[in-house]
Design an enzyme around this catalytic site. Structure first.
Site, PDB file in Angstrom:
ATOM      1  N   GLY A  60       0.736  -1.204  -0.121  1.00  0.00           N
ATOM      2  CA  GLY A  60       0.092   0.034   0.081  1.00  0.00           C
ATOM      3  C   GLY A  60       0.959   1.330   0.161  1.00  0.00           C
ATOM      4  N   GLY A  98      19.021  -3.692  17.469  1.00  0.00           N
ATOM      5  CA  GLY A  98      17.846  -2.850  17.522  1.00  0.00           C
ATOM      6  C   GLY A  98      17.095  -2.959  16.223  1.00  0.00           C
ATOM      7  N   ARG A  99      16.148  -2.062  16.031  1.00  0.00           N
ATOM      8  CA  ARG A  99      15.358  -2.232  14.790  1.00  0.00           C
ATOM      9  C   ARG A  99      15.027  -0.722  14.275  1.00  0.00           C
ATOM     10  NH1 ARG A  99      13.442  -6.986  13.424  1.00  0.00           N
ATOM     11  NH2 ARG A  99      11.452  -5.984  12.449  1.00  0.00           N
ATOM     12  N   ASP A 138       5.458  -0.030  15.704  1.00  0.00           N
ATOM     13  CA  ASP A 138       6.827  -0.006  15.797  1.00  0.00           C
ATOM     14  C   ASP A 138       7.229   1.290  14.831  1.00  0.00           C
ATOM     15  OD1 ASP A 138       7.062  -2.356  17.251  1.00  0.00           O
ATOM     16  OD2 ASP A 138       8.588  -3.311  15.775  1.00  0.00           O
ATOM     17  N   HIS A 142      -2.545 -21.655  46.779  1.00  0.00           N
ATOM     18  CA  HIS A 142      -1.391 -22.481  47.289  1.00  0.00           C
ATOM     19  C   HIS A 142      -1.457 -23.804  46.711  1.00  0.00           C
ATOM     20  CE1 HIS A 142       1.869 -23.585  49.806  1.00  0.00           C
ATOM     21  NE2 HIS A 142       0.970 -24.554  50.171  1.00  0.00           N
TER      22      HIS A 142
HETATM   23  P1  FAD Z   1       4.960  -5.488  12.153  1.00  0.00           P
HETATM   24  O1  FAD Z   1       4.579  -6.375  13.035  1.00  0.00           O
HETATM   25  O2  FAD Z   1       6.343  -5.102  11.777  1.00  0.00           O
HETATM   26  O3  FAD Z   1       4.165  -5.370  10.845  1.00  0.00           O
HETATM   27  C1  FAD Z   1       4.043  -4.537   9.880  1.00  0.00           C
HETATM   28  C2  FAD Z   1       3.266  -5.070   8.739  1.00  0.00           C
HETATM   29  O4  FAD Z   1       3.107  -4.260   7.661  1.00  0.00           O
HETATM   30  C3  FAD Z   1       4.197  -6.238   8.136  1.00  0.00           C
HETATM   31  O5  FAD Z   1       3.470  -7.320   7.697  1.00  0.00           O
HETATM   32  C4  FAD Z   1       4.678  -5.647   6.813  1.00  0.00           C
HETATM   33  O6  FAD Z   1       4.943  -6.362   5.695  1.00  0.00           O
HETATM   34  C5  FAD Z   1       3.477  -4.712   6.316  1.00  0.00           C
HETATM   35  N1  FAD Z   1       3.860  -3.535   5.443  1.00  0.00           N
HETATM   36  C6  FAD Z   1       4.916  -2.584   5.752  1.00  0.00           C
HETATM   37  N2  FAD Z   1       5.063  -1.804   4.645  1.00  0.00           N
HETATM   38  C7  FAD Z   1       3.717  -1.821   4.017  1.00  0.00           C
HETATM   39  C8  FAD Z   1       3.279  -1.489   2.813  1.00  0.00           C
HETATM   40  N3  FAD Z   1       3.605  -0.449   2.379  1.00  0.00           N
HETATM   41  N4  FAD Z   1       1.948  -2.198   2.286  1.00  0.00           N
HETATM   42  C9  FAD Z   1       1.468  -3.219   2.865  1.00  0.00           C
HETATM   43  N5  FAD Z   1       1.989  -3.662   3.921  1.00  0.00           N
HETATM   44  C10 FAD Z   1       3.181  -3.143   4.438  1.00  0.00           C
HETATM   45  N6  FAD Z   1       7.417  -8.099  20.899  1.00  0.00           N
HETATM   46  C11 FAD Z   1       6.454  -8.474  21.952  1.00  0.00           C
HETATM   47  O7  FAD Z   1       5.764  -7.859  22.381  1.00  0.00           O
HETATM   48  N7  FAD Z   1       6.697  -9.710  22.500  1.00  0.00           N
HETATM   49  C12 FAD Z   1       7.807 -10.527  21.703  1.00  0.00           C
HETATM   50  O8  FAD Z   1       7.920 -11.581  22.484  1.00  0.00           O
HETATM   51  C13 FAD Z   1       8.393 -10.187  20.742  1.00  0.00           C
HETATM   52  N8  FAD Z   1       9.289 -11.112  20.176  1.00  0.00           N
HETATM   53  C14 FAD Z   1       9.993 -10.417  19.147  1.00  0.00           C
HETATM   54  C15 FAD Z   1      11.009 -11.206  18.513  1.00  0.00           C
HETATM   55  C16 FAD Z   1      11.639 -10.999  17.398  1.00  0.00           C
HETATM   56  C17 FAD Z   1      12.781 -11.884  16.808  1.00  0.00           C
HETATM   57  C18 FAD Z   1      11.350  -9.716  16.839  1.00  0.00           C
HETATM   58  C19 FAD Z   1      12.048  -9.546  15.570  1.00  0.00           C
HETATM   59  C20 FAD Z   1      10.529  -8.784  17.390  1.00  0.00           C
HETATM   60  C21 FAD Z   1       9.836  -9.195  18.722  1.00  0.00           C
HETATM   61  N9  FAD Z   1       8.777  -8.543  19.262  1.00  0.00           N
HETATM   62  C22 FAD Z   1       8.325  -8.855  20.269  1.00  0.00           C
HETATM   63  C23 FAD Z   1       8.545  -7.062  18.663  1.00  0.00           C
HETATM   64  C24 FAD Z   1       7.089  -7.147  17.814  1.00  0.00           C
HETATM   65  O9  FAD Z   1       7.498  -8.230  16.713  1.00  0.00           O
HETATM   66  C25 FAD Z   1       6.966  -5.928  17.103  1.00  0.00           C
HETATM   67  O10 FAD Z   1       6.911  -5.168  18.268  1.00  0.00           O
HETATM   68  C26 FAD Z   1       5.510  -5.935  16.612  1.00  0.00           C
HETATM   69  O11 FAD Z   1       5.556  -6.860  15.475  1.00  0.00           O
HETATM   70  C27 FAD Z   1       5.031  -4.489  15.816  1.00  0.00           C
HETATM   71  O12 FAD Z   1       3.988  -4.538  15.402  1.00  0.00           O
HETATM   72  P2  FAD Z   1       3.512  -3.794  14.191  1.00  0.00           P
HETATM   73  O13 FAD Z   1       2.143  -3.821  13.857  1.00  0.00           O
HETATM   74  O14 FAD Z   1       4.002  -1.953  14.333  1.00  0.00           O
HETATM   75  O15 FAD Z   1       4.564  -4.022  13.024  1.00  0.00           O
HETATM   76  P1  NAI Z   2      17.737  -4.403  21.732  1.00  0.00           P
HETATM   77  O1  NAI Z   2      17.316  -3.103  21.745  1.00  0.00           O
HETATM   78  O2  NAI Z   2      16.656  -5.223  22.617  1.00  0.00           O
HETATM   79  O3  NAI Z   2      19.112  -4.872  22.005  1.00  0.00           O
HETATM   80  C1  NAI Z   2      20.017  -4.397  20.941  1.00  0.00           C
HETATM   81  C2  NAI Z   2      21.261  -4.356  21.869  1.00  0.00           C
HETATM   82  O4  NAI Z   2      22.392  -4.199  20.934  1.00  0.00           O
HETATM   83  C3  NAI Z   2      21.514  -3.551  22.990  1.00  0.00           C
HETATM   84  O5  NAI Z   2      21.695  -4.142  24.163  1.00  0.00           O
HETATM   85  C4  NAI Z   2      22.555  -2.484  22.315  1.00  0.00           C
HETATM   86  O6  NAI Z   2      23.341  -1.906  23.197  1.00  0.00           O
HETATM   87  C5  NAI Z   2      23.125  -3.542  21.505  1.00  0.00           C
HETATM   88  N1  NAI Z   2      24.153  -2.768  20.388  1.00  0.00           N
HETATM   89  C6  NAI Z   2      23.638  -1.738  19.484  1.00  0.00           C
HETATM   90  N2  NAI Z   2      24.407  -1.456  18.619  1.00  0.00           N
HETATM   91  C7  NAI Z   2      25.815  -2.220  18.930  1.00  0.00           C
HETATM   92  C8  NAI Z   2      26.851  -2.349  18.403  1.00  0.00           C
HETATM   93  N3  NAI Z   2      27.185  -1.539  17.357  1.00  0.00           N
HETATM   94  N4  NAI Z   2      27.797  -3.166  18.839  1.00  0.00           N
HETATM   95  C9  NAI Z   2      27.452  -4.171  19.979  1.00  0.00           C
HETATM   96  N5  NAI Z   2      26.290  -3.877  20.765  1.00  0.00           N
HETATM   97  C10 NAI Z   2      25.386  -3.107  20.137  1.00  0.00           C
HETATM   98  O7  NAI Z   2      17.355  -4.938  20.150  1.00  0.00           O
HETATM   99  P2  NAI Z   2      17.204  -6.394  19.321  1.00  0.00           P
HETATM  100  O8  NAI Z   2      17.438  -7.361  20.445  1.00  0.00           O
HETATM  101  O9  NAI Z   2      17.512  -6.245  18.225  1.00  0.00           O
HETATM  102  O10 NAI Z   2      15.674  -6.476  19.517  1.00  0.00           O
HETATM  103  C11 NAI Z   2      14.664  -5.360  18.759  1.00  0.00           C
HETATM  104  C12 NAI Z   2      13.566  -5.031  19.641  1.00  0.00           C
HETATM  105  O11 NAI Z   2      12.455  -5.985  19.190  1.00  0.00           O
HETATM  106  C13 NAI Z   2      13.423  -4.874  21.097  1.00  0.00           C
HETATM  107  O12 NAI Z   2      13.947  -3.888  21.564  1.00  0.00           O
HETATM  108  C14 NAI Z   2      12.110  -5.123  21.372  1.00  0.00           C
HETATM  109  O13 NAI Z   2      11.358  -4.007  21.106  1.00  0.00           O
HETATM  110  C15 NAI Z   2      11.779  -6.259  20.377  1.00  0.00           C
HETATM  111  N6  NAI Z   2      11.761  -7.573  20.675  1.00  0.00           N
HETATM  112  C16 NAI Z   2      10.960  -7.878  21.903  1.00  0.00           C
HETATM  113  C17 NAI Z   2      10.975  -9.261  22.415  1.00  0.00           C
HETATM  114  C18 NAI Z   2       9.956  -9.404  23.514  1.00  0.00           C
HETATM  115  O14 NAI Z   2       9.459  -8.651  23.952  1.00  0.00           O
HETATM  116  N7  NAI Z   2      10.294 -10.667  24.352  1.00  0.00           N
HETATM  117  C19 NAI Z   2      11.755 -10.207  21.908  1.00  0.00           C
HETATM  118  C20 NAI Z   2      12.830  -9.927  20.731  1.00  0.00           C
HETATM  119  C21 NAI Z   2      12.464  -8.500  20.277  1.00  0.00           C
END
Ligand code: FAD
Ligand code: NAI
Length: 475
Positions: free
Chosen positions: A122, A281-282, A322, A454
């Protein structure tokens, strides 16, 4: 001919699909556009969370935890196993099935709630009388118009400069969830949430895992006492975590990846691994959205600029999840999606940033809500602290998992709960009680006076609340 909707949501992750469902429930003619493709090229709504995030990572964490239990802990229960093996392909296949169940579930929910789904990208066309024109580029091209647009385009993994993801050897979260065999040596850059969760998966399955972290402090966002306890547990399990490093070069060469870095003292070091996960990070994602066409404002990080109610600089255009400020968590995205749909309907959407829980699904799990002890100290706030160790909890002993503690922080005068921090078994579930309590502005005494079953792990929560008043019963 354009198709007209009241609300068009771009992005079908937890922020977008939930916003679309809530908007439809409120009576709006709603469409959701999502471009994620499954292996067969079909729609796979659910975003990062469902496809390469929360759900698949938890599936692999579960499988690997079963394996570790069987290998290391079944013996304590009198269960013996010969010839224990891990079929990684089967584990990854199960994870893919779990993902597909969630994708299909969302398509079903769209049908049930009468949300029109478009599979494709989109992007903004232009502002039109009373709304916006949105193009969808998928198998076919469509043009939609809508009065209200909700942007929920999510985020992408951040790459290290000079080391792009190839998803074979240098992996983002995507490749990290598709590793086909246990690597002998796994490197991870970034000891954040992904680094710790994915590091745990592959360590449990036998990989030699080294995590290199840039900051000197382990899990700086967590309460210091909890982070220390977690660090101790992870190190004991065999995760090697090096803090305060400075990565100078990452090179995919031969069968592996070579990482050159300076350690915390500045000494030159190198590490060679079979696979490297980069989890530093992202970054917010607006690729393909064509924000320039309508003058949508982005900040210097590329995030869509929104106010406290998720309104962008354009009338009728909202953004959640995000792609905007705030923690990158699925449940935060969902809350914002619901709130925006309700605000469009003239209601008062509710998102309380002070009570968003954090969970890290390692073993022990780490979970918290509210303020940390170091933040309260820095703010000069007078507080009382109470902790209770799982070692003194009967259920934890019966489970055979007594690592960690529950910690309460409460206002010194009013006793209002300011933060709850847990490291230990089922912290992800236990934290909900604290979230509810804080949302209702409960005091530590409120929790201490509530009857908890408990034997249950939740008794540790009650006891930590009692500890605030120095009157634990079982410790
Ligand atoms: P997203 O989930 O990224 O969804 C965005 C969607 O938009 C995607 O499907 C993408 O394809 C689509 N899109 C983008 N641009 C367009 C476009 N122009 N047209 C059409 N579609 C489009 N969070 C937690 O709370 N608990 C967890 O355990 C957790 N674990 C994680 C583990 C990993 C490995 C990672 C990477 C992230 C994790 N997160 C977790 C973070 C979580 O995934 C994100 O915070 C969440 O997905 C954000 O939701 P969102 O809807 O903002 O974006
Ligand atoms: P993060 O922000 O959790 O951790 C990134 C880490 O990388 C930090 O400790 C930072 O100091 C370090 N870092 C950054 N640049 C660096 C460099 N150049 N060299 C060495 N270390 C460096 O990010 P992560 O693990 O990539 O996850 C992204 C996001 O996805 C999280 O912040 C979270 O919001 C979401 N997520 C949530 C989960 C959950 O809720 N259980 C699980 C996985 C992801």
């Amino acid at each position: 001919m354009s198709k007209n909707f009241d609300v068009v949501v771009i992005g079908g992750g937890p922020g977008g699909y939930i916003a679309a469902i809530r908007a439809a429930q409120l009576g709006f003619n709603t469409a959701c556009i999502d471009e994620w493709k499954n292996a067969a090229g079909g729609p796979a709504p659910g975003g990062t969370c469902t496809n390469v995030g929360c759900i698949p990572s938890k599936a692999l964490l579960q499988s690997s935890e079963h394996f570790e239990h069987a290998a290391k802990h079944f013996g304590d229960h009198g269960i013996s196993l010969d010839n224990l093996k891990m079929d990684v392909a089967k584990m990854v296949g199960r994870k893919d099935t779990v993902v597909k169940q969630n994708n299909d579930g969302i398509l079903y929910l769209f049908k049930k709630n009468k949300v029109t789904f478009f599979h494709g990208r989109g992007s903004f066309g232009k502002a039109v009388e009373g709304g916006y024109e949105i193009s969808v580029a998928g198998k076919t091209a469509e043009t939609l118009t809508a009065k209200h647009v909700i942007l929920a385009t999510g985020s992408n993994a951040r790459a290290l400069p000079g080391a792009p993801f190839d998803e074979e050897k240098i992996l983002s979260n995507d490749g990290a969830l598709r590793i086909g065999a246990v690597p002998q040596k796994l490197g991870i850059i970034g000891a954040g949430v992904i680094g710790l969760e994915m590091g745990s998966v592959w360590r449990r399955l036998g990989a030699d895992v080294t995590i290199l972290e840039g900051l000197p402090t382990f899990l700086g966002a967590a309460d210091e006492q909890i982070a220390k306890e977690a660090h101790k547990a992870f190190t004991k399990q065999g995760l090697k975590i090096e803090m305060g490093v400075n990565i100078s070069e990452v090179k995919a060469e031969g069968e592996g990846v070579a990482i050159a870095y300076a350690d915390a003292k500045g000494a030159a070091k190198s590490l060679v691994v079979d696979k490297l996960i980069v989890s530093i990070g992202r970054v917010p994602n607006t690729i393909g959205l064509n924000p320039e066409a309508v003058g949508l404002q982005l900040d210097e990080r590329g995030a869509i600029v929104v106010d406290a109610e998720c309104k962008t600089n354009l009338p009728g255009v909202w953004a959640v999840g995000d792609v905007v400020r705030g923690p990158m968590l699925a449940h935060k995205a969902e809350e914002e999606g619901v709130a925006v749909a309700e605000r469009i309907a003239g209601q008062h959407g509710h998102v309380n940033f002070d009570t968003i829980p954090w969970v890290i699904y390692t073993s022990p799990e780490i979970a918290w809500v509210g303020q940390t002890e170091q933040a309260l100290k820095a703010a000069g706030r007078a507080y009382k602290a109470g902790t209770f160790p799982f070692l003194a909890n009967g259920r934890a002993r019966a489970l055979g998992d007594t690592t960690g503690m529950v910690k309460f922080l409460a206002d010194a005068t009013s006793d209002e709960i300011l933060g709850v921090h847990i490291v230990g078994p089922m912290a992800s579930e236990l934290i909900s009680e604290a979230v509810v309590a804080m949302e209702f502005k409960a005091s530590a005494e409120d929790i201490a006076r509530i009857c908890h079953a408990h034997p249950s792990l939740s008794e540790a929560t009650k006891e930590a609340a009692l500890a605030v008043d120095k009157r634990t019963l079982n410790f």
